[in-house]
Design an enzyme around this catalytic site. Structure first.
Site, PDB file in Angstrom:
ATOM      1  N   HIS A 155       0.741  -1.195  -0.023  1.00  0.00           N
ATOM      2  CA  HIS A 155       0.185  -0.075   0.098  1.00  0.00           C
ATOM      3  C   HIS A 155       0.763   1.263  -0.045  1.00  0.00           C
ATOM      4  O   HIS A 155       0.942   2.004   0.951  1.00  0.00           O
ATOM      5  CB  HIS A 155      -0.871  -0.004   1.384  1.00  0.00           C
ATOM      6  CG  HIS A 155      -2.045   0.887   1.271  1.00  0.00           C
ATOM      7  ND1 HIS A 155      -1.888   2.292   1.210  1.00  0.00           N
ATOM      8  CD2 HIS A 155      -3.222   0.594   1.483  1.00  0.00           C
ATOM      9  CE1 HIS A 155      -2.865   2.657   1.101  1.00  0.00           C
ATOM     10  NE2 HIS A 155      -3.915   1.787   1.438  1.00  0.00           N
ATOM     11  N   GLU A 258      -0.869   1.222  -5.477  1.00  0.00           N
ATOM     12  CA  GLU A 258      -0.480   0.003  -4.651  1.00  0.00           C
ATOM     13  C   GLU A 258      -0.293  -1.146  -5.549  1.00  0.00           C
ATOM     14  O   GLU A 258      -1.465  -1.455  -6.324  1.00  0.00           O
ATOM     15  CB  GLU A 258      -1.457  -0.163  -3.734  1.00  0.00           C
ATOM     16  CG  GLU A 258      -1.899   1.039  -2.535  1.00  0.00           C
ATOM     17  CD  GLU A 258      -3.433   1.149  -1.884  1.00  0.00           C
ATOM     18  OE1 GLU A 258      -3.761  -0.100  -1.675  1.00  0.00           O
ATOM     19  OE2 GLU A 258      -3.746   2.082  -2.011  1.00  0.00           O
TER      20      GLU A 258
HETATM   21  C1  BG6 Z   1      -7.066   1.992   0.251  1.00  0.00           C
HETATM   22  C2  BG6 Z   1      -8.350   1.308  -0.002  1.00  0.00           C
HETATM   23  O1  BG6 Z   1      -6.196   0.889  -0.427  1.00  0.00           O
HETATM   24  O2  BG6 Z   1      -6.841   2.041   1.493  1.00  0.00           O
HETATM   25  C3  BG6 Z   1      -9.298   2.405   0.701  1.00  0.00           C
HETATM   26  O3  BG6 Z   1      -8.687   1.057  -1.279  1.00  0.00           O
HETATM   27  C4  BG6 Z   1      -8.954   2.686   2.137  1.00  0.00           C
HETATM   28  O4  BG6 Z   1     -10.542   2.185   0.564  1.00  0.00           O
HETATM   29  C5  BG6 Z   1      -7.356   2.959   2.173  1.00  0.00           C
HETATM   30  O5  BG6 Z   1      -9.691   3.646   2.461  1.00  0.00           O
HETATM   31  C6  BG6 Z   1      -6.761   3.156   3.361  1.00  0.00           C
HETATM   32  O6  BG6 Z   1      -7.109   2.254   4.405  1.00  0.00           O
HETATM   33  P1  BG6 Z   1      -6.756   2.269   5.945  1.00  0.00           P
HETATM   34  O7  BG6 Z   1      -7.367   0.919   6.534  1.00  0.00           O
HETATM   35  O8  BG6 Z   1      -5.351   2.229   6.010  1.00  0.00           O
HETATM   36  O9  BG6 Z   1      -7.410   3.474   6.612  1.00  0.00           O
END
Ligand code: BG6
Length: 287
Positions: A155, A258
């Site tokens: 991510h 990502e």
């Molecule tokens: C992204 C998702 O990869 O991560 C989103 O597609 C999400 O929907 C984002 O809001 C952040 O996620 P988190 O759990 O780190 O707040």
């Protein structure tokens, strides 16, 4: 000799205490520097000497054993998104990983190998190479005696000079699920500009993605193998305000691109089978 002394390499890899008392490795290679927390095996920083940092890190991030770090490269595993009664995006990003080995190649590139102590039926290894570019390799083996599914995603939060100046290429003619509008769609534009909340899961794509950032005068290149999903995310104004660990204005300076295998690209491994995803993130001055 203590564990940390065997893993430390003088002038190259130092193990120290980072934010929130969490342990981290600080790495210096001839071309770049990096920081990796053992919490989540989380690459929190990577910077080529003489260049802006490559990764965005939120000034409001939590640094706590039970919380994910906001920025850098959280490892999403073994599921992507929410799951009833379970942590969002899986448990790998809040687990304490083991650092097993640190080595330096002849060209000065530094290599760190991590292992997830309890992968929930999978043996999970993560190798990070810090050099001219940043290399990431996630290896997952099914240790059970039946087929098993998982999702994974690196991510990656990129630092950009300004969200209104960047364009993302490499995803045209690719189908995606738009999580904001909750519809399936096809990317028709040759490049993506971020002009509102974007949360898209592109499927069946192993394409190279590039982020052109004229403000920083650089082109970021994301190359991958063993990954068929690409997620593009920017929370924009309202979502930024709703996130406790993200500054209200920080959406202006980041974009997530990502690399992973999620939703219909989830991976099914037979007993004993292994799959490997490799991502290389590089940058160069814009011509
Ligand atoms: C992204 C998702 O990869 O991560 C989103 O597609 C999400 O929907 C984002 O809001 C952040 O996620 P988190 O759990 O780190 O707040």
């Amino acid at each position: 000799m203590s564990e940390s002394n065997q893993l430390e390499i003088p002038g190259v890899v130092t193990l120290t205490t980072g934010e929130g008392g969490l342990r981290k490795a600080v790495i210096r290679s001839p071309r770049s520097s990096a920081e990796i927390y053992l919490h989540g095996a989380h690459v929190a920083a990577f910077q080529r000497h003489g260049e802006e940092p490559l990764l965005f890190m939120s000034g409001s991030s939590a640094f706590a054993p039970d919380k994910p770090i906001r920025g850098g490269i959280p490892i999403i595993f073994p599921w992507f998104g929410g799951r009833e009664g379970m942590p969002a995006h899986g448990f790998a990003r809040t687990a304490e990983w083991e650092l097993g080995e640190t080595t330096v190649r002849v060209d000065g590139t530094v290599c760190l190998r991590f292992a997830l102590p309890d992968g929930g039926g999978f043996e999970v290894g993560y190798t990070v190479t810090v050099g001219e570019s940043l290399g990431l390799e996630l290896s997952v083996r099914n240790t059970g005696d039946e087929d098993a599914d998982f999702e994974s995603c690196l991510h990656t939060y990129f630092l950009v000079s300004g969200i209104d100046g960047i364009s993302i290429t490499g995803l045209s003619d690719t189908g995606y699920f738009d999580k904001v509008r909750e519809v399936e769609a096809l990317e028709t534009s040759p490049y993506i500009r971020i002009e509102g909340e974007v949360d898209r899961v592109y499927s069946d794509t192993a394409a190279v993605v590039e982020i052109e950032d004229p403000g920083f005068g650089r082109l970021i290149r994301i190359e991958k193998t063993g990954s068929n999903s690409t997620v593009v995310w920017n929370p924009w104004i309202a979502k930024s305000r709703s996130m406790a660990d993200f500054g209200d204005e920080e959406y202006l300076r980041m974009v997530c691109v990502e690399s992973g295998n999620v939703a219909r690209n989830k991976i099914t491994l037979a007993a004993g089978e292994r799959s490997v995803m490799k991502v290389e993130v590089g940058s160069r001055p814009l011509a």
